[in-house]
Structure formats: C-alpha cells, structure tokens
Design an enzyme around this catalytic site. Sequence first.
Site, PDB file in Angstrom:
ATOM      1  N   HIS A  24      -6.685  -5.821   2.040  1.00 25.70           N
ATOM      2  CA  HIS A  24      -5.679  -5.627   2.724  1.00 25.70           C
ATOM      3  C   HIS A  24      -5.642  -7.028   3.460  1.00 25.70           C
ATOM      4  CE1 HIS A  24      -6.660  -0.937   2.153  1.00 25.70           C
ATOM      5  NE2 HIS A  24      -7.716  -1.190   2.368  1.00 25.70           N
ATOM      6  N   ASP A  71       0.873  -0.749   0.077  1.00 25.65           N
ATOM      7  CA  ASP A  71      -0.363  -0.320  -0.110  1.00 25.65           C
ATOM      8  C   ASP A  71       0.764   1.260  -0.230  1.00 25.65           C
ATOM      9  OD1 ASP A  71      -3.152   0.431   0.792  1.00 25.65           O
ATOM     10  OD2 ASP A  71      -2.328   2.159   1.092  1.00 25.65           O
ATOM     11  N   HIS A 102      -9.968  -5.389  -3.498  1.00 22.61           N
ATOM     12  CA  HIS A 102      -8.612  -5.427  -2.733  1.00 22.61           C
ATOM     13  C   HIS A 102      -9.168  -5.927  -1.420  1.00 22.61           C
ATOM     14  CE1 HIS A 102      -9.709  -1.122  -2.835  1.00 22.61           C
ATOM     15  NE2 HIS A 102      -9.557  -0.771  -1.398  1.00 22.61           N
ATOM     16  N   GLU A 132     -11.745   3.119  -2.088  1.00 22.13           N
ATOM     17  CA  GLU A 132     -12.108   4.325  -1.620  1.00 22.13           C
ATOM     18  C   GLU A 132     -11.957   4.040  -3.257  1.00 22.13           C
ATOM     19  OE1 GLU A 132      -8.978   6.340  -0.506  1.00 22.13           O
ATOM     20  OE2 GLU A 132     -10.909   7.515   1.175  1.00 22.13           O
ATOM     21  N   VAL A 133     -11.227   2.525  -3.923  1.00 21.15           N
ATOM     22  CA  VAL A 133     -10.371   2.267  -5.155  1.00 21.15           C
ATOM     23  C   VAL A 133     -11.778   0.936  -5.645  1.00 21.15           C
ATOM     24  CG1 VAL A 133      -8.682   1.379  -6.599  1.00 21.15           C
ATOM     25  CG2 VAL A 133      -8.396   2.980  -4.679  1.00 21.15           C
TER      26      VAL A 133
HETATM   27  P1  AMP Z   1      -9.733   1.117  -0.108  1.00 19.12           P
HETATM   28  O1  AMP Z   1     -10.733   2.790   1.680  1.00 19.12           O
HETATM   29  O2  AMP Z   1     -10.029  -0.002   0.939  1.00 19.12           O
HETATM   30  O3  AMP Z   1     -10.308   1.004  -0.889  1.00 19.12           O
HETATM   31  O4  AMP Z   1      -8.340   1.412   0.336  1.00 19.12           O
HETATM   32  C1  AMP Z   1      -7.600   1.456  -0.908  1.00 19.12           C
HETATM   33  C2  AMP Z   1      -6.124   1.400  -0.731  1.00 19.12           C
HETATM   34  O5  AMP Z   1      -5.650   2.107  -2.007  1.00 19.12           O
HETATM   35  C3  AMP Z   1      -5.367   2.716   0.433  1.00 19.12           C
HETATM   36  O6  AMP Z   1      -5.193   2.293   1.274  1.00 19.12           O
HETATM   37  C4  AMP Z   1      -4.629   3.495  -0.657  1.00 19.12           C
HETATM   38  O7  AMP Z   1      -3.785   4.154   0.240  1.00 19.12           O
HETATM   39  C5  AMP Z   1      -3.996   2.429  -1.551  1.00 19.12           C
HETATM   40  N1  AMP Z   1      -3.804   3.445  -2.864  1.00 19.12           N
HETATM   41  C6  AMP Z   1      -3.611   4.569  -3.795  1.00 19.12           C
HETATM   42  N2  AMP Z   1      -3.715   4.226  -4.354  1.00 19.12           N
HETATM   43  C7  AMP Z   1      -2.370   3.334  -4.533  1.00 19.12           C
HETATM   44  C8  AMP Z   1      -1.352   3.222  -4.919  1.00 19.12           C
HETATM   45  N3  AMP Z   1      -1.054   4.223  -5.909  1.00 19.12           N
HETATM   46  N4  AMP Z   1      -0.394   2.054  -4.840  1.00 19.12           N
HETATM   47  C9  AMP Z   1       0.076   1.428  -3.964  1.00 19.12           C
HETATM   48  N5  AMP Z   1      -2.220   1.758  -2.813  1.00 19.12           N
HETATM   49  C10 AMP Z   1      -3.096   2.342  -3.663  1.00 19.12           C
END
Ligand code: AMP
Length: 124
Positions: free
Chosen positions: A112, A39, A110, A105-106
């Site tokens: 974690h 991350d 995924h 957010e993404v």
């Molecule tokens: P979520 O809130 O579960 O969607 O988590 C998204 C995660 O993606 C967060 O912990 C971010 O820090 C991580 N993240 C966003 N962009 C990147 C990236 N380019 N490389 C690695 N991690 C990322």
Amino acid sequence: MPIDATLPYDESNVFARILRGELPCSKVYEDEHVLAFNDIRPLAPVHILVIPKGAYVSWDDFSERAQPEEIAAFVRAVGRIARDQGLVAPGYRLLANVGGHAGQEVPHLHVHIFGGRELGPMLA
Ligand code: AMP
C-alpha cells in the site's frame, strides 16, 4: 477475513483476476513485472496498491522465491510511483500486511502507498 500467509498461492484471488484481465482496476502504473492501481476503498487521498505480476502470496513468499530482477523492478516501481504522484516532499507511508496478525485479506503480495495528508501515528 485475514488469510494464512503460509498457504500455497490461490489463483482465484482478486488481484490474480485483475492481472488476468477478468476484473477491472484503476491503473496507475504497469511494467513487465509490476502493476499498480488505486485501492477500491481508499483510506487516504492517495491509496495505491503495487503488486508483482508473479504469483506470490505475501512479502514473505516474494522475498524468499522471487528472482532478483522481479525484486528490483518491484522496489523501483514503488519508489517511482510515489515520486510520480508528488509524494516525496510532503511524505508518504508504505505498508505490506503479511498474514493473520497484520490483517492481510488478499493473498497476493501488495504494498500500500498512502499519502496526500498527514497520516498520523504508525499504528492505531
Ligand atoms: P490487505 O488488508 O493488506 O490485504 O489489503 C487489501 C486491500 O485490497 C484493501 O485495502 C482493499 O480495499 C483492496 N481491494 C480489494 N479488492 C480490490 C479491488 N478489486 N480493487 C482495488 N482494491 C481492492
């Protein structure tokens, strides 16, 4: 900004771009169906994101549409990565946020993997 996990897959999301090689990542593991990387904003000494290579918005989408071999590969990869990182004996935590209330957010599934210290209560 949390995403709406019921929307169709957005090919421009950051993890899709990593999978296409348009953005770099700190790779931890890769196989035919799975990619894992550190991350970018770690919340624990070990903070790894495990993603399927297929286009799935969330755990909801993946559990409904993914093929059995994709699901098996993903589940096995998460376990293997945690083992390879030496996390089983001290313990670790898995987290998959789905949609608004969870703060996803993404919009690409995924999981974690958190470890490397005592992780405290399950929810703040
Ligand atoms: P979520 O809130 O579960 O969607 O988590 C998204 C995660 O993606 C967060 O912990 C971010 O820090 C991580 N993240 C966003 N962009 C990147 C990236 N380019 N490389 C690695 N991690 C990322």
